[in-house]
Design an enzyme around this catalytic site. Sequence first.
Site, PDB file in Angstrom:
ATOM      1  N   GLU A 156      87.542  23.320  30.261  1.00  0.00           N
ATOM      2  CA  GLU A 156      87.252  24.078  30.132  1.00  0.00           C
ATOM      3  C   GLU A 156      85.754  24.262  28.561  1.00  0.00           C
ATOM      4  OE1 GLU A 156      88.426  28.075  33.083  1.00  0.00           O
ATOM      5  OE2 GLU A 156      89.624  27.769  30.560  1.00  0.00           O
TER       6      GLU A 156
ATOM      7  N   ARG B 246      82.244  24.209  35.530  1.00  0.00           N
ATOM      8  CA  ARG B 246      81.534  25.580  35.362  1.00  0.00           C
ATOM      9  C   ARG B 246      81.245  25.548  33.911  1.00  0.00           C
ATOM     10  NH1 ARG B 246      86.685  27.161  37.061  1.00  0.00           N
ATOM     11  NH2 ARG B 246      87.933  27.060  35.177  1.00  0.00           N
ATOM     12  N   ASP B 247      80.454  26.159  32.595  1.00  0.00           N
ATOM     13  CA  ASP B 247      79.852  26.027  31.471  1.00  0.00           C
ATOM     14  C   ASP B 247      79.742  25.185  30.813  1.00  0.00           C
ATOM     15  OD1 ASP B 247      82.625  28.017  31.740  1.00  0.00           O
ATOM     16  OD2 ASP B 247      84.325  26.677  31.026  1.00  0.00           O
TER      17      ASP B 247
ATOM     18  N   GLN C  87      81.459  37.421  27.717  1.00  0.00           N
ATOM     19  CA  GLN C  87      82.230  37.416  28.594  1.00  0.00           C
ATOM     20  C   GLN C  87      82.867  38.803  29.281  1.00  0.00           C
ATOM     21  OE1 GLN C  87      82.475  34.576  32.226  1.00  0.00           O
ATOM     22  NE2 GLN C  87      80.542  34.965  31.160  1.00  0.00           N
TER      23      GLN C  87
ATOM     24  N   SER D  45      80.735  31.953  32.238  1.00  0.00           N
ATOM     25  CA  SER D  45      80.378  30.872  30.934  1.00  0.00           C
ATOM     26  C   SER D  45      79.201  30.352  30.769  1.00  0.00           C
ATOM     27  CB  SER D  45      81.831  30.177  30.339  1.00  0.00           C
ATOM     28  OG  SER D  45      82.559  31.344  29.924  1.00  0.00           O
TER      29      SER D  45
ATOM     30  N   LEU E  61      87.174  43.940  29.867  1.00  0.00           N
ATOM     31  CA  LEU E  61      87.699  42.988  29.311  1.00  0.00           C
ATOM     32  C   LEU E  61      86.318  42.134  28.666  1.00  0.00           C
ATOM     33  CD1 LEU E  61      90.930  41.190  30.412  1.00  0.00           C
ATOM     34  CD2 LEU E  61      88.026  39.868  30.030  1.00  0.00           C
TER      35      LEU E  61
ATOM     36  N   ASN F  35      85.834  38.019  27.474  1.00  0.00           N
ATOM     37  CA  ASN F  35      86.195  36.331  27.038  1.00  0.00           C
ATOM     38  C   ASN F  35      85.477  35.708  26.701  1.00  0.00           C
ATOM     39  OD1 ASN F  35      86.468  37.121  30.181  1.00  0.00           O
ATOM     40  ND2 ASN F  35      86.501  35.071  29.961  1.00  0.00           N
ATOM     41  N   ASP F  36      84.851  34.248  26.860  1.00  0.00           N
ATOM     42  CA  ASP F  36      84.317  33.536  25.940  1.00  0.00           C
ATOM     43  C   ASP F  36      83.170  34.371  25.468  1.00  0.00           C
ATOM     44  OD1 ASP F  36      86.183  32.293  27.744  1.00  0.00           O
ATOM     45  OD2 ASP F  36      84.630  31.728  28.860  1.00  0.00           O
TER      46      ASP F  36
HETATM   47  C1  FRU Z   1      86.933  30.427  30.031  1.00  0.00           C
HETATM   48  C2  FRU Z   1      85.919  30.649  31.150  1.00  0.00           C
HETATM   49  C3  FRU Z   1      85.557  30.023  32.010  1.00  0.00           C
HETATM   50  C4  FRU Z   1      84.657  30.242  32.363  1.00  0.00           C
HETATM   51  C5  FRU Z   1      84.975  32.208  31.668  1.00  0.00           C
HETATM   52  C6  FRU Z   1      85.182  32.652  32.879  1.00  0.00           C
HETATM   53  O1  FRU Z   1      88.566  30.977  30.072  1.00  0.00           O
HETATM   54  O2  FRU Z   1      88.004  30.456  32.135  1.00  0.00           O
HETATM   55  O3  FRU Z   1      86.531  28.636  31.852  1.00  0.00           O
HETATM   56  O4  FRU Z   1      83.866  30.574  33.020  1.00  0.00           O
HETATM   57  O5  FRU Z   1      86.728  32.479  31.039  1.00  0.00           O
HETATM   58  O6  FRU Z   1      85.810  34.519  32.599  1.00  0.00           O
END
Ligand code: FRU
Length: 496
Positions: A225, A168-169, A63, A107, A44, A46-47
């Site tokens: 986020e 985070r991020d 991610q 992230s 999977l 994601n970001d």
């Molecule tokens: C957003 C998020 C971020 C985090 C990441 C984890 O989609 O939740 O806040 O860093 O994904 O995969």
Amino acid sequence: MERYTEPKYRTIYEATEEELEQLRLKSIHSKWKPNFHIHPQYGLINDPNGLAYFNGEYHVFYQWYPFGAMHGMKHWAHAKSKDLVNWERLPVAIVPVEDYESHGAYSGASLEIDGKLYLYYTGNIKYSAEERSANQNLAIMDRDGNITKYENNPLIEGVPSGFTGHVRDPKVFQKGDTYYMMLGAQRTDLTGAIIVYESSNGIDWSFKGELNINLELPDSVYMLECPDYFELDGKDVIVVSPQGLKPDGHDYHNLYNVIYVIGKLNLETLTFDVETYQELDKGFDFYAPQTFTGPNNERFLYAWAGMGEIDYPTDKEDWAHCLSLPRELNLVNGKVLQKPADSLKLLRKGQKVKELMTVEGVKEIDHESSQYELELDFQNKTSSTFGVELFASDTEGLVLQFNKEKQVVSLNREKFDAVFGEEFGIIRSAELEIGDITKVQVIVDRSIAEIFINDGEVVFTTRVFPKSESNGIKIYSDGKLECSFTKYELSEGISK
Ligand code: FRU
């Protein structure tokens, strides 16, 4: 405190080559794998993370959880390109093996400092299913592409007082001689915030405080986020992904949503004076976008074309999600417009069809491919509802509809066998001034459509999982509609 264990907190280093090859083979023939959108070979994603044009090449990190379609131990996967179109997959960039990132390399963003690309990211730490903390870490990529974790990680250990473990991020940028890091955060009263650190060298950071941004989001917003900050045509813009917004008219119908905020940032007083804010994309599958500066000072954006906590039809093939295409942002009349990056035209091949036609009722104009670009110009004098159906067959179709009386454009993805996420509704919509001419640009890549209306004033990013025969394009109108239509076949950009 003891750390939390669960099978999903496992890194790629703990897998055998055979296991990974099995995962890769499982979905290699999936009819839903995109051809030119960045997507995982397995697992999977994601970001988008760490986006940069660095040393003559574009770098996209993202991610990635390798072992199936779930959110587990997140790694930073990596691809690079010379043109934003043809991508080379590179070895995974950050594998979370250290104590300071024990539950994932979450992230973050990048910044070029002293000729190297500094990759800032969050080390996720879990003590139980509910209790967590976060460290802010650094990895450095040199000009040969070698990536090394900074020896004195974490840069920032834990979270500042007044905030929960949800910090985070990092987005890092420079103003004058100072570096700033913006982070998404949750206050101890469980509401969302953005906090700021500063540094003179990008390594030693001190907490500056919470950004005072007069957004007046409802108290239901429990976390912000992926904050992103940049200047666009003389204004300051923050793009952020709040969690906890409730549907409001045409807005915020996804589980998690994305807004952009235009205003003025003052880093001395830590205030952001908001002029306006609104939802960035009106589609079903769009989250956690991040922007970066291109070689000609363009502002490019990538997003995760997906949504958390929803089961997607590819889950059973052990892969999930893709990124959006790169988009260029511009500020026009106080709005952020998004258009596909110019270099995506390099994907065009094959016959270009240009036709002017009159439609009354339904007209199928094509049913030949599942990866194409379409430009439609609707000239409408008499119809009140009209539009285009994509991924169309006798039983399926993604319906884009313009309603001139209501001045609303909507997208309906109900008509598919593989329905998903319908608990959040099957229609997305936006207000739009629908005059005599409406322009639509669509890019379709097997299981994703990105629809840009009137030069990117409204954009829908949407996944669909059609049957093989569902590749028709139908124009429809309840009155007489003139429509000019251009279609390009598109080539592949990333390996399977
Ligand atoms: C957003 C998020 C971020 C985090 C990441 C984890 O989609 O939740 O806040 O860093 O994904 O995969």
